[in-house]
Design an enzyme around this catalytic site. Structure first.
Site, short mmCIF file in Angstrom:
data_model
loop_
_atom_site.label_atom_id
_atom_site.label_comp_id
_atom_site.label_asym_id
_atom_site.label_seq_id
_atom_site.Cartn_x
_atom_site.Cartn_y
_atom_site.Cartn_z
N GLU A 118 -25.47 18.26 21.94
CA GLU A 118 -25.69 17.50 23.34
C GLU A 118 -24.93 18.39 24.38
O GLU A 118 -24.00 18.80 24.27
CB GLU A 118 -24.71 16.10 23.26
N ARG A 171 -17.11 23.21 19.74
CA ARG A 171 -17.67 22.59 21.07
C ARG A 171 -16.90 21.80 22.03
O ARG A 171 -17.36 21.52 23.05
CB ARG A 171 -18.95 21.97 20.64
N HIS A 172 -15.46 21.63 21.63
CA HIS A 172 -14.63 20.89 22.51
C HIS A 172 -13.62 21.46 23.17
O HIS A 172 -12.94 22.39 22.53
CB HIS A 172 -13.99 19.52 21.53
N ARG A 209 -10.34 16.17 29.25
CA ARG A 209 -10.63 15.42 28.43
C ARG A 209 -9.42 15.42 27.30
O ARG A 209 -9.25 16.51 26.87
CB ARG A 209 -11.79 15.50 27.59
N GLU A 261 -8.77 14.91 24.35
CA GLU A 261 -9.18 14.68 22.89
C GLU A 261 -8.69 15.48 22.31
O GLU A 261 -8.72 16.81 22.49
CB GLU A 261 -10.83 14.57 22.99
#
Length: 476
Positions: free
Chosen positions: A399, A256-257, A248, A250
């Protein structure tokens, strides 16, 4: 001198004549810096694992290889804590028949994180040894040898951090998550597949993709195995799963990323309602949680000593709320948000706390997300054009899975792709795969690192990624 596992730099052996009492050192053959192991010999010595040093081995002589976790000299004796992965034991070197004062001094000066081979007698401890996993016994050292590791590089090297008891426990448990995921799904009749990670079009139809040079053209690193999982369903595999890297692009520097993580992905055909799939996925996660609590209590407790948290709670069957129910709970708590607005991270966490207070569970499903905030291939809700047959699953208010019923009709899929502004030519093979008849199906993708982090109650996903990748980190 007994050989040890490896030898580092930065430690010189002192000439024997430097110590005026060296001539009186009756134990000088029992300790010292080992020669480097270069596979020049095969001693018939049996090394015992620290975790196996229990009362059953009391009064036995054993050889142990471990790292110096801590050392403390006191008069004519030195206390060492030897560590091996997440297990450790207290070892005592004391002046006596087998150990001279020079040997005690040598032991006290061994650098932390050095690897040592120790011969000793397992003794029942007079009282429980606090701070060690092996609390009922200690090791009375008769002989030791060390191999050194340069301490100056330890803090800059992830490998050193991975040696700690906590890290060892985290990644043993993470291995258990993968094992339980596979075990559970294979038992349910799923087939494991492997999907391409170099693809011709963005998986999710968005801009957050890594572009790579591919001969005379460009390609992308897969954001998800989504399209290929669906193609397998169209090929009549019925139930598939895969475990592999997900990318990803991002620029998110949060707790959490990650730009690369491990995805645990599931896809399956269903008969009449996508909740058949939701129930299977939820049960799979519940089986993972149960298995972790049954098989990995040592690891859970080891991590808990450094990062205390409440045990992870879940219900059977899993709690499922509709998105608008979650929105209503947030509004009741004072949050202002629209019906078609996606959940922000703070609102996710707040909703997690509200659910825990009301239902006493750390794990729940939020169903029927607004269609506007989901990917192009998400099936609209036939009863509400603004809603969709999609769902997220949460652990401790964060999530860990996003999923949906997929559109399996090529005409509707084309319409939704156009609505999202996707170049139809780039996803032609994907849409075409549904033209030959596709069963209704649904699935989801789980982030392995997040599951591990949230099950253990940790606060940063980098603790559960062995070699994390984020916008600012590309090494080691």
């Amino acid at each position: 001198m007994p050989s040890a596992a490896s030898r580092g730099q930065g430690h010189d052996r002192r000439p024997e004549n430097e110590d005026s009492s060296a001539a009186d050192d009756y134990a000088k053959e029992r300790y010292g810096v080992s020669s480097m192991i270069q596979s020049q010999e095969k001693p018939d010595r049996v090394l015992v694992r620290i975790k196996d040093l229990t009362l059953e081995k009391a009064d036995q002589e054993v050889w142990v290889r471990g790292r110096i976790h801590t050392s403390r000299a006191k008069g004519k004796q030195c206390f060492l804590v030897l560590r091996q992965q997440q297990f450790n034991i207290q070892a005592l070197v004391a002046v006596g028949q087998h150990a001279s004062k020079q040997m005690v001094k040598f032991a006290a000066n061994i650098t932390k994180e050095s690897i040592v081979d120790v011969e000793g007698v397992v003794r029942k401890a007079f009282q429980k040894v606090g701070g060690c996993t092996q609390q009922d016994v200690e090791l009375h050292v008769q002989r030791d040898g060390r191999a050194t590791v340069n301490q100056d590089t330890r803090l800059d090297n992830r490998i050193i951090d991975l040696r700690t008891s906590t890290s060892q426990a985290i990644f043993c448990l993470q291995s258990g998550v993968c094992q339980l995921f596979r075990e559970t799904l294979i038992r349910k009749g799923f087939v494991e597949i492997q999907t391409p990670k170099i693809i011709s079009a963005a998986s999710e139809g968005g801009a957050n993709v890594f572009t790579v040079s591919y001969f005379k053209t460009s390609a992308y690193l897969a954001q998800s195995p989504q399209l290929y999982k669906q193609m397998c369903i169209c090929a009549d595999f019925d139930k598939v799963f895969c475990v592999g890297p997900v990318f990803r692009a991002e620029d998110s520097n949060t707790h959490r990323h990650l730009t690369e993580f491990v995805g645990l992905d599931i896809e399956m055909a269903f008969n009449y309602h996508y909740h058949e799939v939701v129930d299977e996925i939820a049960d799979t996660l519940v089986q993972i949680f149960k298995g972790l609590q049954e098989r990995f209590q040592t690891e859970i407790q080891t991590v808990g000593k450094q990062f205390p948290c409440e045990p992870f709670k879940f219900l059977e069957p899993t709690l499922r709320l509709e998105y608008q129910e979650g929105v209503a709970m947030l509004r009741e708590a004072g949050v202002e948000m629209g019906d078609e607005e996606d959940l922000s991270t703070p609102n996710e966490k707040l909703l997690g706390r509200l659910v825990k207070e009301k239902y006493d569970t750390d794990f729940y499903i939020l169903d029927k997300y607004p269609l506007a905030v989901r990917p192009f291939y998400t099936m609209p809700d036939p009863a509400n054009p603004k809603s969709s047959n999609s769902y997220d699953m949460f652990m401790r208010g964060e999530e860990i899975l996003s999923g949906a019923q997929r559109i399996h009709d090529p005409q509707l899929l084309t319409e939704r792709a156009k609505h999202h502004g996707i170049d139809l030519e780039k996803i032609k093979a994907y849409i075409d795969s549904f033209r030959f008849g596709a069963p209704p199906h649904a699935g989801g993708g789980i982030g392995l690192e997040r599951v591990t982090m949230l099950f253990l109650g940790l606060h940063n996903v980098r603790q559960t990624s062995m070699f994390p990748r984020d916008p600012k980190r590309l090494t080691p």
